[in-house]
Every structure is written in structure tokens, then in C-alpha cells.
Design a protein around this motif. Structure first.
Motif, short mmCIF file in Angstrom:
data_model
loop_
_atom_site.label_atom_id
_atom_site.label_comp_id
_atom_site.label_asym_id
_atom_site.label_seq_id
_atom_site.Cartn_x
_atom_site.Cartn_y
_atom_site.Cartn_z
N GLY A 1 0.84 -1.19 0.00
CA GLY A 1 0.00 0.00 0.00
C GLY A 1 0.87 1.24 0.00
O GLY A 1 1.95 1.25 0.61
N VAL A 2 0.44 2.29 -0.68
CA VAL A 2 1.19 3.54 -0.74
C VAL A 2 0.36 4.68 -0.17
O VAL A 2 -0.86 4.64 -0.21
CB VAL A 2 1.64 3.86 -2.18
CG1 VAL A 2 2.67 2.85 -2.66
CG2 VAL A 2 0.48 3.89 -3.14
N SER A 3 1.04 5.69 0.35
CA SER A 3 0.35 6.82 0.96
C SER A 3 -0.11 7.84 -0.08
O SER A 3 -0.84 8.77 0.24
CB SER A 3 1.25 7.49 2.00
OG SER A 3 2.44 7.96 1.39
N CYS A 4 0.32 7.67 -1.33
CA CYS A 4 0.00 8.64 -2.38
C CYS A 4 0.07 7.93 -3.73
O CYS A 4 0.93 7.07 -3.93
CB CYS A 4 1.02 9.77 -2.32
SG CYS A 4 0.92 10.97 -3.64
N GLY A 5 -0.78 8.33 -4.65
CA GLY A 5 -0.75 7.75 -5.99
C GLY A 5 0.49 8.12 -6.78
O GLY A 5 0.75 7.57 -7.84
N LYS B 1 6.82 9.74 1.81
CA LYS B 1 5.96 8.77 1.14
C LYS B 1 6.18 7.40 1.80
O LYS B 1 7.28 6.87 1.80
CB LYS B 1 6.26 8.69 -0.36
CG LYS B 1 6.10 10.04 -1.05
CD LYS B 1 4.72 10.62 -0.82
CE LYS B 1 4.60 12.03 -1.31
NZ LYS B 1 3.39 12.69 -0.88
N VAL B 2 5.11 6.85 2.38
CA VAL B 2 5.18 5.60 3.14
C VAL B 2 4.65 4.45 2.29
O VAL B 2 3.60 4.56 1.66
CB VAL B 2 4.37 5.72 4.45
CG1 VAL B 2 4.39 4.41 5.23
CG2 VAL B 2 4.91 6.86 5.30
N LEU B 3 5.38 3.33 2.31
CA LEU B 3 4.96 2.11 1.64
C LEU B 3 4.68 1.08 2.73
O LEU B 3 5.56 0.79 3.55
CB LEU B 3 6.04 1.59 0.71
CG LEU B 3 6.30 2.41 -0.56
CD1 LEU B 3 7.26 3.55 -0.27
CD2 LEU B 3 6.86 1.54 -1.64
N THR B 4 3.47 0.54 2.78
CA THR B 4 3.09 -0.48 3.76
C THR B 4 3.19 -1.85 3.10
O THR B 4 2.47 -2.14 2.15
CB THR B 4 1.67 -0.24 4.28
OG1 THR B 4 1.60 1.10 4.82
CG2 THR B 4 1.31 -1.23 5.37
N VAL B 5 4.11 -2.67 3.61
CA VAL B 5 4.39 -3.98 3.03
C VAL B 5 3.50 -5.01 3.73
O VAL B 5 3.68 -5.30 4.91
CB VAL B 5 5.88 -4.35 3.20
CG1 VAL B 5 6.17 -5.70 2.56
CG2 VAL B 5 6.76 -3.25 2.61
N ALA C 1 4.95 -4.32 7.57
CA ALA C 1 6.14 -3.50 7.79
C ALA C 1 5.98 -2.22 6.97
O ALA C 1 5.22 -2.19 6.00
CB ALA C 1 7.39 -4.26 7.35
N MET C 2 6.68 -1.16 7.36
CA MET C 2 6.61 0.10 6.63
C MET C 2 8.01 0.60 6.31
O MET C 2 8.90 0.53 7.14
CB MET C 2 5.89 1.15 7.46
CG MET C 2 4.43 0.89 7.59
SD MET C 2 3.64 2.30 8.35
CE MET C 2 2.44 1.51 9.36
N VAL C 3 8.17 1.08 5.08
CA VAL C 3 9.39 1.76 4.66
C VAL C 3 8.96 3.10 4.09
O VAL C 3 7.80 3.28 3.70
CB VAL C 3 10.18 0.94 3.62
CG1 VAL C 3 10.74 -0.33 4.24
CG2 VAL C 3 9.35 0.61 2.41
N SER C 4 9.88 4.06 4.04
CA SER C 4 9.49 5.38 3.53
C SER C 4 10.58 6.03 2.70
O SER C 4 11.77 5.75 2.87
CB SER C 4 9.09 6.30 4.70
OG SER C 4 10.16 6.45 5.59
N VAL C 5 10.14 6.91 1.81
CA VAL C 5 11.00 7.72 0.96
C VAL C 5 10.75 9.16 1.38
O VAL C 5 9.61 9.62 1.35
CB VAL C 5 10.65 7.51 -0.53
CG1 VAL C 5 11.48 8.42 -1.41
CG2 VAL C 5 10.83 6.06 -0.93
N ALA D 1 10.69 1.51 -5.08
CA ALA D 1 9.74 2.61 -4.94
C ALA D 1 10.06 3.66 -5.99
O ALA D 1 11.20 4.11 -6.09
CB ALA D 1 9.85 3.21 -3.55
N ASN D 2 9.06 4.02 -6.79
CA ASN D 2 9.20 5.08 -7.79
C ASN D 2 8.29 6.23 -7.37
O ASN D 2 7.07 6.11 -7.41
CB ASN D 2 8.77 4.56 -9.17
CG ASN D 2 9.63 3.43 -9.64
OD1 ASN D 2 10.82 3.60 -9.85
ND2 ASN D 2 9.04 2.26 -9.80
N PHE D 3 8.91 7.36 -6.98
CA PHE D 3 8.17 8.53 -6.52
C PHE D 3 8.24 9.62 -7.58
O PHE D 3 9.30 10.14 -7.87
CB PHE D 3 8.75 9.02 -5.18
CG PHE D 3 8.28 10.39 -4.75
CD1 PHE D 3 6.95 10.75 -4.80
CD2 PHE D 3 9.20 11.33 -4.30
CE1 PHE D 3 6.52 12.00 -4.42
CE2 PHE D 3 8.79 12.60 -3.90
CZ PHE D 3 7.44 12.93 -3.96
#
Length: 173
Positions: free
Chosen positions: A77-81, A115-119, A128-132, A102-104
Motif C-alpha cells: 500500500g502507498v500513501s500517495c498515488g 511517502k510511506v509504503l506499507t508492506v 512493515a513500513m518503509v518510507s522515501v 519505490a518510484n516517486f
């Protein structure tokens, strides 16, 4: 007879107590593998610093399955399109590695970004969460300098028009 019985009972209790204590002692450097699949990232946050508006920031998050069963990522899941993920689709076996890209896209974004990615996976620890993170700055606008010329002093008008890559000037008399 009572003394012998009490003595035997005392020795038996002491023996059980000593055995229980030695069984509970584990070496300090022993590592216990978590039961089931377990995801462990090399880094949880990527700071891209500064990017110009319109650029695409790309980063690869590497992870390892430190568990005892295959790890499967079902969704991210991503916090933004503006952020699109790509990930290892096949099961990651215990001890093996996988990756999430992750491509922002910074188009339309300004200032500080997170920008948070929910794994979502079958990891025993859950999601788990990672962020850019970083800052998006506006593209530098072309500089326009005007010098007073003889024709401008004589009352002629100059109309200037700018597009993305060039500047045009028209003169009216």
C-alpha cells in the motif's frame, strides 16, 4: 526412618531444582530464529535529499527473510498515488533476499515529502513500513534581464514572451 525419608525427599527436590536452573541458562550469543516467515530490511527510510519538481525518484529497498518459512509479499500500500511500488513476487525462502522498488513521481509536489509504503506479507511480525523522504524544489525559472536600449528610450515598446525552453521578443514601433 522418618529422617531417611526426609533426607531422600530433600535430595530429590535439590536435584530437580538444579536441573531446572541449568536447562534455563542459554548462551548470551545464541540467536533464535523467529517461527514462521520474518522480513528484515537493510534500511527502513531512504532520504533522497533534494529533487527538482517533475523528476522521478527511484530507490530499491532490500530485505531478507530471517524466519523459518517462505515469505510472501501479497501487496504494498502507498500513501500517495505518486508512488508506485514493484516487488519480488515469488516466495522468498528462509535466509534469502528480495527487493521492493519505490518510484516517486515529484510532478505537482513541493516542499518536504514523506511517502510511506506499507508492506503486506505473511511475516510473523505483521505489516512493515518503509518510507522515501526528501524535499522537492521548483525548477529554476529562466532569468530575464532587460537593458535599456536607444529604441526603448525613443518610445518603442518591446513585448517579451517566454516558454519552457526559449524567449521571444517582438518590437512595436
Amino acid at each position: 526412618m522418618k529422617k531417611a525419608f526426609v533426607l531422600a525427599l530433600s535430595l530429590a527436590c535439590a536435584g530437580f531444582a538444579a536441573q531446572a536452573q541449568t536447562a534455563a541458562v542459554k548462551p548470551a550469543n545464541a540467536q533464535v530464529k523467529p517461527a514462521g516467515p520474518q522480513i528484515q530490511f537493510d534500511e527502513m527510510k531512504y532520504d533522497f535529499g533534494t529533487a527538482k519538481q517533475g523528476e522521478v525518484v527511484k530507490h530499491v529497498f532490500k530485505f531478507k527473510n530471517v524466519g523459518t518459512q517462505p515469505l510472501v509479499i501479497s501487496n504494498i500500500g502507498v500513501s500517495c498515488g505518486c508512488t508506485t511500488p514493484e516487488w519480488t513476487k515469488e516466495p522468498v525462502m528462509p535466509g534469502k533476499t528480495g527487493s521492493i522498488t519505490a518510484n516517486f513521481n515529484t510532478a505537482g509536489k513541493m516542499g518536504m515529502q514523506n511517502k510511506v509504503l506499507t508492506v503486506e506479507s505473511n511475516s510473523a511480525a505483521g505489516n512493515a513500513m518503509v518510507s522515501v523522504v526528501g524535499e522537492v524544489k521548483e525548477n529554476a525559472a529562466p532569468t530575464v534581464s532587460a537593458e535599456k536600449t536607444e529604441s526603448a528610450a525613443a518610445g518603442e515598446k518591446t513585448k517579451m514572451k517566454m516558454d519552457d525552453s526559449k524567449m521571444k521578443a517582438k518590437k512595436k514601433s
